[in-house]
Design a protein around this motif. Structure first.
Motif, PDB file in Angstrom:
ATOM      1  N   LYS A 146       0.820  -1.212   0.000  1.00  0.00           N
ATOM      2  CA  LYS A 146       0.000   0.000   0.000  1.00  0.00           C
ATOM      3  C   LYS A 146       0.857   1.267   0.000  1.00  0.00           C
ATOM      4  O   LYS A 146       0.363   2.341  -0.336  1.00  0.00           O
ATOM      5  CB  LYS A 146      -0.926   0.007   1.222  1.00  0.00           C
ATOM      6  CG  LYS A 146      -1.960  -1.109   1.217  1.00  0.00           C
ATOM      7  CD  LYS A 146      -2.889  -1.034   2.416  1.00  0.00           C
ATOM      8  CE  LYS A 146      -2.156  -1.359   3.698  1.00  0.00           C
ATOM      9  NZ  LYS A 146      -3.105  -1.473   4.850  1.00  0.00           N
ATOM     10  N   TYR A 147       2.117   1.119   0.386  1.00  0.00           N
ATOM     11  CA  TYR A 147       2.996   2.285   0.501  1.00  0.00           C
ATOM     12  C   TYR A 147       3.980   2.397  -0.662  1.00  0.00           C
ATOM     13  O   TYR A 147       4.874   3.237  -0.643  1.00  0.00           O
ATOM     14  CB  TYR A 147       3.749   2.229   1.825  1.00  0.00           C
ATOM     15  CG  TYR A 147       2.819   2.146   3.013  1.00  0.00           C
ATOM     16  CD1 TYR A 147       2.170   3.273   3.492  1.00  0.00           C
ATOM     17  CD2 TYR A 147       2.561   0.924   3.629  1.00  0.00           C
ATOM     18  CE1 TYR A 147       1.295   3.200   4.566  1.00  0.00           C
ATOM     19  CE2 TYR A 147       1.686   0.831   4.707  1.00  0.00           C
ATOM     20  CZ  TYR A 147       1.058   1.976   5.170  1.00  0.00           C
ATOM     21  OH  TYR A 147       0.182   1.902   6.231  1.00  0.00           O
ATOM     22  N   ILE A 148       3.815   1.544  -1.651  1.00  0.00           N
ATOM     23  CA  ILE A 148       4.662   1.607  -2.838  1.00  0.00           C
ATOM     24  C   ILE A 148       3.815   2.161  -3.978  1.00  0.00           C
ATOM     25  O   ILE A 148       2.991   1.457  -4.557  1.00  0.00           O
ATOM     26  CB  ILE A 148       5.219   0.214  -3.193  1.00  0.00           C
ATOM     27  CG1 ILE A 148       6.036  -0.343  -2.025  1.00  0.00           C
ATOM     28  CG2 ILE A 148       6.096   0.296  -4.450  1.00  0.00           C
ATOM     29  CD1 ILE A 148       6.492  -1.774  -2.221  1.00  0.00           C
ATOM     30  N   TYR A 149       3.981   3.430  -4.262  1.00  0.00           N
ATOM     31  CA  TYR A 149       3.127   4.100  -5.234  1.00  0.00           C
ATOM     32  C   TYR A 149       3.711   4.130  -6.644  1.00  0.00           C
ATOM     33  O   TYR A 149       2.988   4.108  -7.635  1.00  0.00           O
ATOM     34  CB  TYR A 149       2.872   5.550  -4.781  1.00  0.00           C
ATOM     35  CG  TYR A 149       2.363   5.676  -3.373  1.00  0.00           C
ATOM     36  CD1 TYR A 149       1.055   5.321  -3.047  1.00  0.00           C
ATOM     37  CD2 TYR A 149       3.194   6.149  -2.350  1.00  0.00           C
ATOM     38  CE1 TYR A 149       0.587   5.439  -1.741  1.00  0.00           C
ATOM     39  CE2 TYR A 149       2.736   6.262  -1.057  1.00  0.00           C
ATOM     40  CZ  TYR A 149       1.432   5.912  -0.757  1.00  0.00           C
ATOM     41  OH  TYR A 149       0.982   6.019   0.534  1.00  0.00           O
ATOM     42  N   ASP A 150       5.026   4.225  -6.716  1.00  0.00           N
ATOM     43  CA  ASP A 150       5.663   4.450  -8.008  1.00  0.00           C
ATOM     44  C   ASP A 150       5.924   3.151  -8.746  1.00  0.00           C
ATOM     45  O   ASP A 150       6.172   2.107  -8.125  1.00  0.00           O
ATOM     46  CB  ASP A 150       7.006   5.161  -7.813  1.00  0.00           C
ATOM     47  CG  ASP A 150       6.850   6.480  -7.087  1.00  0.00           C
ATOM     48  OD1 ASP A 150       6.026   7.287  -7.529  1.00  0.00           O
ATOM     49  OD2 ASP A 150       7.553   6.680  -6.076  1.00  0.00           O
ATOM     50  N   PRO A 151       5.914   3.190 -10.064  1.00  0.00           N
ATOM     51  CA  PRO A 151       6.434   2.045 -10.831  1.00  0.00           C
ATOM     52  C   PRO A 151       7.900   1.829 -10.458  1.00  0.00           C
ATOM     53  O   PRO A 151       8.643   2.784 -10.244  1.00  0.00           O
ATOM     54  CB  PRO A 151       6.286   2.494 -12.286  1.00  0.00           C
ATOM     55  CG  PRO A 151       5.240   3.556 -12.255  1.00  0.00           C
ATOM     56  CD  PRO A 151       5.412   4.248 -10.942  1.00  0.00           C
ATOM     57  N   ILE A 152       8.302   0.581 -10.349  1.00  0.00           N
ATOM     58  CA  ILE A 152       9.662   0.255  -9.931  1.00  0.00           C
ATOM     59  C   ILE A 152      10.424  -0.302 -11.125  1.00  0.00           C
ATOM     60  O   ILE A 152       9.963  -1.227 -11.793  1.00  0.00           O
ATOM     61  CB  ILE A 152       9.635  -0.774  -8.789  1.00  0.00           C
ATOM     62  CG1 ILE A 152       8.901  -0.185  -7.587  1.00  0.00           C
ATOM     63  CG2 ILE A 152      11.048  -1.181  -8.393  1.00  0.00           C
ATOM     64  CD1 ILE A 152       8.565  -1.193  -6.530  1.00  0.00           C
ATOM     65  N   ASP A 153      11.567   0.257 -11.376  1.00  0.00           N
ATOM     66  CA  ASP A 153      12.361  -0.194 -12.520  1.00  0.00           C
ATOM     67  C   ASP A 153      13.097  -1.499 -12.215  1.00  0.00           C
ATOM     68  O   ASP A 153      13.189  -2.376 -13.077  1.00  0.00           O
ATOM     69  CB  ASP A 153      13.361   0.893 -12.926  1.00  0.00           C
ATOM     70  CG  ASP A 153      12.659   2.150 -13.416  1.00  0.00           C
ATOM     71  OD1 ASP A 153      11.771   2.035 -14.280  1.00  0.00           O
ATOM     72  OD2 ASP A 153      12.986   3.240 -12.914  1.00  0.00           O
ATOM     73  N   ALA A 154      13.623  -1.633 -11.000  1.00  0.00           N
ATOM     74  CA  ALA A 154      14.367  -2.842 -10.643  1.00  0.00           C
ATOM     75  C   ALA A 154      14.036  -3.258  -9.217  1.00  0.00           C
ATOM     76  O   ALA A 154      14.015  -2.420  -8.307  1.00  0.00           O
ATOM     77  CB  ALA A 154      15.869  -2.618 -10.785  1.00  0.00           C
ATOM     78  N   VAL A 155      13.775  -4.535  -9.043  1.00  0.00           N
ATOM     79  CA  VAL A 155      13.493  -5.115  -7.727  1.00  0.00           C
ATOM     80  C   VAL A 155      14.631  -6.072  -7.390  1.00  0.00           C
ATOM     81  O   VAL A 155      14.919  -6.996  -8.161  1.00  0.00           O
ATOM     82  CB  VAL A 155      12.155  -5.882  -7.727  1.00  0.00           C
ATOM     83  CG1 VAL A 155      11.917  -6.542  -6.366  1.00  0.00           C
ATOM     84  CG2 VAL A 155      11.002  -4.948  -8.077  1.00  0.00           C
ATOM     85  N   ILE A 156      15.279  -5.866  -6.246  1.00  0.00           N
ATOM     86  CA  ILE A 156      16.372  -6.728  -5.805  1.00  0.00           C
ATOM     87  C   ILE A 156      15.914  -7.496  -4.576  1.00  0.00           C
ATOM     88  O   ILE A 156      15.712  -6.913  -3.499  1.00  0.00           O
ATOM     89  CB  ILE A 156      17.640  -5.911  -5.509  1.00  0.00           C
ATOM     90  CG1 ILE A 156      18.110  -5.189  -6.780  1.00  0.00           C
ATOM     91  CG2 ILE A 156      18.752  -6.812  -4.967  1.00  0.00           C
ATOM     92  CD1 ILE A 156      19.319  -4.286  -6.580  1.00  0.00           C
TER      93      ILE A 156
END
Length: 306
Positions: A75-85
């Motif tokens: 719920k607190y991740i609003y932005d598109p994420i380019d890379a997930v580690i």
């Protein structure tokens, strides 16, 4: 280009150093520091801002061993994420065999199941743009000199399920064996997911035998003593089996920016070593590229999420 990056297990060790290195790149605009403990997360954020001179870090409190915590944090991740580690994990302390409410061992939950949920939920929301990197380990394909055997499995859904819920190990679970097998299943899962999402690069990358981490604190006393006082400071460096925290983290930093890495691939040190140049592991461990095994790993994981 990776402007926004999310790192689990980011308050210390490889996760924190990866965040530091990424913040020094002009292209990085935001880094989500995913951590279990708020106080430690705040200390890490403050230290990273001082060491990099940048205020681009945002804390997300999430326990990857708890599926509800993973879903709540989204719920607190609003932005598109380019890379997930997907860095969080380890040997799960003194109780790796503890069964979570989702029916898997704690070592399976913290290294794999929570990360699966995180990635699948982000994909459903359309919030992953470029890359998913799962932190692997050379132990997943065996390291003979360290006494870690290559997995000798039938690679069925049932066997993978028994590894994840602990039944495979009977009454006595060895932390390192459990860790290596869970990471092996994770690498197969990444390969399967890469085929389902070809527009995203999904890869497994090992940081290698990295010094300066808290990895050994979770080993049984005798193994911890051997690693901390004999192997890490003396034997392994002489054998070229370890490298610095900076080099281990650099593998992650370089890999999420390298479009030439094969989608679904597992990249780690050359056979028989745990440091130095990386190679695709299926070149000498054929089970990793078996599509049936990949599907079985995926199905075993999904059996706990149904």
């Amino acid at each position: 280009m990776n402007k926004t990056i999310l790192i689990t297990g980011a308050n210390s060790g490889i996760g924190k150093e990866t965040a530091r290195q990424l913040a020094l790149l002009d292209t990085t605009e935001k880094i989500y520091l995913v951590c279990r403990n708020l106080d430690r997360a705040i200390l890490a954020k403050d230290d990273l801002e001082k060491s990099t001179g940048r205020s681009i870090f945002e804390i997300i409190i999430m326990d990857v061993a708890n599926i509800d915590s993973v879903k709540d944090a989204l719920k607190y991740i609003y932005d598109p994420i380019d890379a997930v580690i997907l860095n969080a994990g380890g040997l799960a302390g003194s109780s790796p065999e503890q069964i979570t409410k989702d029916g898997v061992t704690f070592i399976s939950a913290s290294n794999l199941l929570g990360h699966v949920v995180l990635v699948e939920e982000l994909l459903k929301l359309g919030r992953i743009n470029n890359t998913v990197l799962f932190a692997g380990t050379e132990a997943a394909r065996g390291v003979k000199v360290l006494g870690v055997k290559r997995p000798a499995l039938n690679n069925s859904v049932q066997e993978f399920t028994s590894i994840l819920n602990g039944q495979y190990f009977g009454d006595s679970m060895d932390n390192m064996e459990a860790y290596s097998l869970v990471k092996y299943i994770g690498a197969l899962w990444i390969s399967y997911m890469a085929k389902q999402h070809p527009h995203i690069q999904l890869i497994t990358v090992s940081p290698g035998g990295t010094q300066g981490t808290s990895f050994t604190k979770e080993l049984p006393f005798f193994q911890k003593f051997m690693f901390d006082y004999i192997m890490m400071p003396f034997l392994l460096p002489l054998m070229g089996m370890t490298h610095s925290l900076q080099k281990g983290s650099q593998r992650f930093v370089d890999s999420i920016q390298d479009p030439t890495l094969s989608n679904g691939g597992f990249y780690a040190s050359k056979e028989k070593v745990t440091a130095g140049p990386m190679v695709e592991q299926s070149s000498f461990f054929g089970s990793l590229k078996n599509e049936g095994f990949q599907k079985n790993a995926y199905d075993a994981i999904q059996s706990f999420l149904a």
